[in-house]
Design an enzyme around this catalytic site. Structure first.
Site, PDB file in Angstrom:
ATOM      1  N   SER A 164       0.841  -1.210   0.000  1.00 15.04           N
ATOM      2  CA  SER A 164       0.000   0.000   0.000  1.00 15.04           C
ATOM      3  C   SER A 164       0.870   1.253   0.000  1.00 15.04           C
ATOM      4  CB  SER A 164      -0.901   0.024   1.237  1.00 15.04           C
ATOM      5  OG  SER A 164      -1.513  -1.230   1.391  1.00 15.04           O
ATOM      6  N   ASP A 201       2.446  -7.694  10.274  1.00 11.63           N
ATOM      7  CA  ASP A 201       3.767  -8.303  10.066  1.00 11.63           C
ATOM      8  C   ASP A 201       4.907  -7.568  10.782  1.00 11.63           C
ATOM      9  OD1 ASP A 201       2.251  -9.852   8.393  1.00 11.63           O
ATOM     10  OD2 ASP A 201       3.026  -9.014   6.529  1.00 11.63           O
TER      11      ASP A 201
HETATM   12  O1  F6P Z   1       0.544  -8.762   5.314  1.00  9.92           O
HETATM   13  C1  F6P Z   1      -0.412  -9.216   6.217  1.00  9.92           C
HETATM   14  C2  F6P Z   1      -0.704 -10.680   6.016  1.00  9.92           C
HETATM   15  O2  F6P Z   1      -1.632 -11.070   7.003  1.00  9.92           O
HETATM   16  C3  F6P Z   1       0.512 -11.611   6.010  1.00  9.92           C
HETATM   17  O3  F6P Z   1       0.980 -11.886   7.296  1.00  9.92           O
HETATM   18  C4  F6P Z   1      -0.037 -12.805   5.292  1.00  9.92           C
HETATM   19  O4  F6P Z   1       0.992 -13.563   4.691  1.00  9.92           O
HETATM   20  C5  F6P Z   1      -0.933 -12.190   4.258  1.00  9.92           C
HETATM   21  O5  F6P Z   1      -1.291 -10.899   4.742  1.00  9.92           O
HETATM   22  C6  F6P Z   1      -2.201 -12.969   3.963  1.00  9.92           C
HETATM   23  O6  F6P Z   1      -2.844 -12.338   2.923  1.00  9.92           O
HETATM   24  P1  F6P Z   1      -4.364 -12.584   2.520  1.00  9.92           P
HETATM   25  O7  F6P Z   1      -5.228 -11.965   3.579  1.00  9.92           O
HETATM   26  O8  F6P Z   1      -4.494 -11.896   1.213  1.00  9.92           O
HETATM   27  O9  F6P Z   1      -4.552 -14.070   2.466  1.00  9.92           O
END
Ligand code: F6P
Length: 350
Positions: free
Chosen positions: A134, A156
């Protein structure tokens, strides 16, 4: 006087000049701002939205919410926000503006469309709340002449130039609650649990949770580990009469299932189970820390726009809110894990 100290429910915290109201007095050119949340949602986004909306309104600006992140920006999902629009959201996880991952914002055509839509809406300042991807989008818009300020929000904690991103503290509290529950059942059955945390390529959640939960190991992408040595220590531990073991594994290393299979191959007689915490980590009512951080980030972002600043990110540094150019945030390489934190987890583990 640049900074002021204040006692609060989370201890003593220090406010910096970027948070002070009326940092510039008199007229300013920023009349109508927009905000969006983008990428993976996290708890505390609503606190930031509320702070952006209320502080901007109190400065006489109009505020427009863009729903569903950059996708909504490209599709023209704009809605005027009032102080009432953000009532009752502070305690809610997720984001009232919804979020999305948007591939088109990586393209020239998508970015041009975004700029055109902002112009058509007469937006003269944008706040982007989200993680690494973002903030890249925010930087691209800044390079195309949009006045934009970023707020780091991602469980993260992989974004540089902020000690904490929004949502990290709540995610850790979620993890700790889950692992405490697992320890109860693990110790009733002499079991080992391998617990998988999110974090993409960053091991922050796994290592902090390991220290806070008393886990035996944190397997993270930033540090090497030896699975044979882990197995032999687990074996010794159970032979000495310990009744459970917890191994935190960051998703960037391997899946919980893969680590559990390796342990089972090595030590067939030690019962192993897995827990993939997944998206549970991202939700829930935000902690006090995240509510406060969201409030501080939101106000600081509006102040920055009011001062005609652009292409910067608000961040927390030694409990002060500071602004850093997005270019620096995004081009300083991977955020390292603090050595002291790693050592703490090694010392207090097995
Ligand atoms: O970046 C945040 C996060 O939760 C990561 O820890 C994880 O790998 C990813 O997003 C999961 O993405 P999505 O919600 O698109 O499955």
């Amino acid at each position: 006087m640049v900074n002021s100290k204040c006692a609060g429910s989370t201890g003593i915290f220090t406010f910096s000049i970027c948070e002070a109201g009326n940092a510039t007095t008199g007229r300013h050119d920023v009349k109508r701002i927009a905000l969006l949340t983008s990428g993976g949602d996290c708890s505390g986004m609503n606190a930031a939205i509320r702070a952006v909306v209320r502080s901007a309104l109190s400065e006489g600006m109009e505020v427009v919410g863009i729903t569903k992140g950059y996708r909504g920006l490209l599709e023209g999902h704009f809605e005027q926000l009032t102080t009432r629009s953000v009532s009752g959201i502070l305690q809610r996880g997720g984001t009232m503006l919804q979020s999305a991952r948007c591939q088109s914002m990586h393209d020239e055509a998508g970015q041009q469309q975004a700029v055109a839509n902002l112009k058509a809406q007469r937006i003269d300042g944008l706040v982007v709340i989200g993680g690494d991807g973002s903030l890249h989008g925010a930087h691209a818009l800044h390079n195309r002449g949009v006045r934009v300020i970023g707020i780091p929000a991602s469980i993260d904690n992989d974004i540089r130039f902020t000690d904490m991103s929004l949502g990290v503290d709540t995610a850790l509290n979620n993890i700790i609650y889950a692992v405490d529950c697992l320890k109860d059942t693990a110790s009733s059955h002499d079991r080992t649990f391998v617990v998988e945390t999110m974090g993409r390529n960053c091991g922050y959640l796994a290592v902090v949770a390991a220290v806070a939960c008393g886990a035996e190991y944190a397997l993270i992408p930033e540090a090497p580990f030896d699975i044979d040595e882990i197995c032999s220590n687990l074996n010794k531990r159970f032979r000495e009469g310990r009744d459970n073991a917890i191994i935190m594994v960051a998703e960037g290393v391997a899946s919980a299932q893969q680590i559990s299979d390796q342990i089972r191959n090595c030590l067939g007689d030690i019962e192993t189970r897995i827990m993939v915490l997944g998206h549970y980590q991202r939700g829930g009512s935000p902690s006090t820390f995240d509510r406060l951080l969201g409030a501080r980030f939101g106000v600081a972002a509006v102040n920055a726009l009011r001062q005609q600043r652009s292409g910067e990110m608000v961040g927390l540094s030694d409990s002060l809110i500071q602004l850093t150019p997005l270019f620096e945030v995004l081009n300083s390489g991977r955020r390292p894990i603090d050595e002291t934190l790693l050592n703490l987890s090694h010392t207090l583990g097995i």
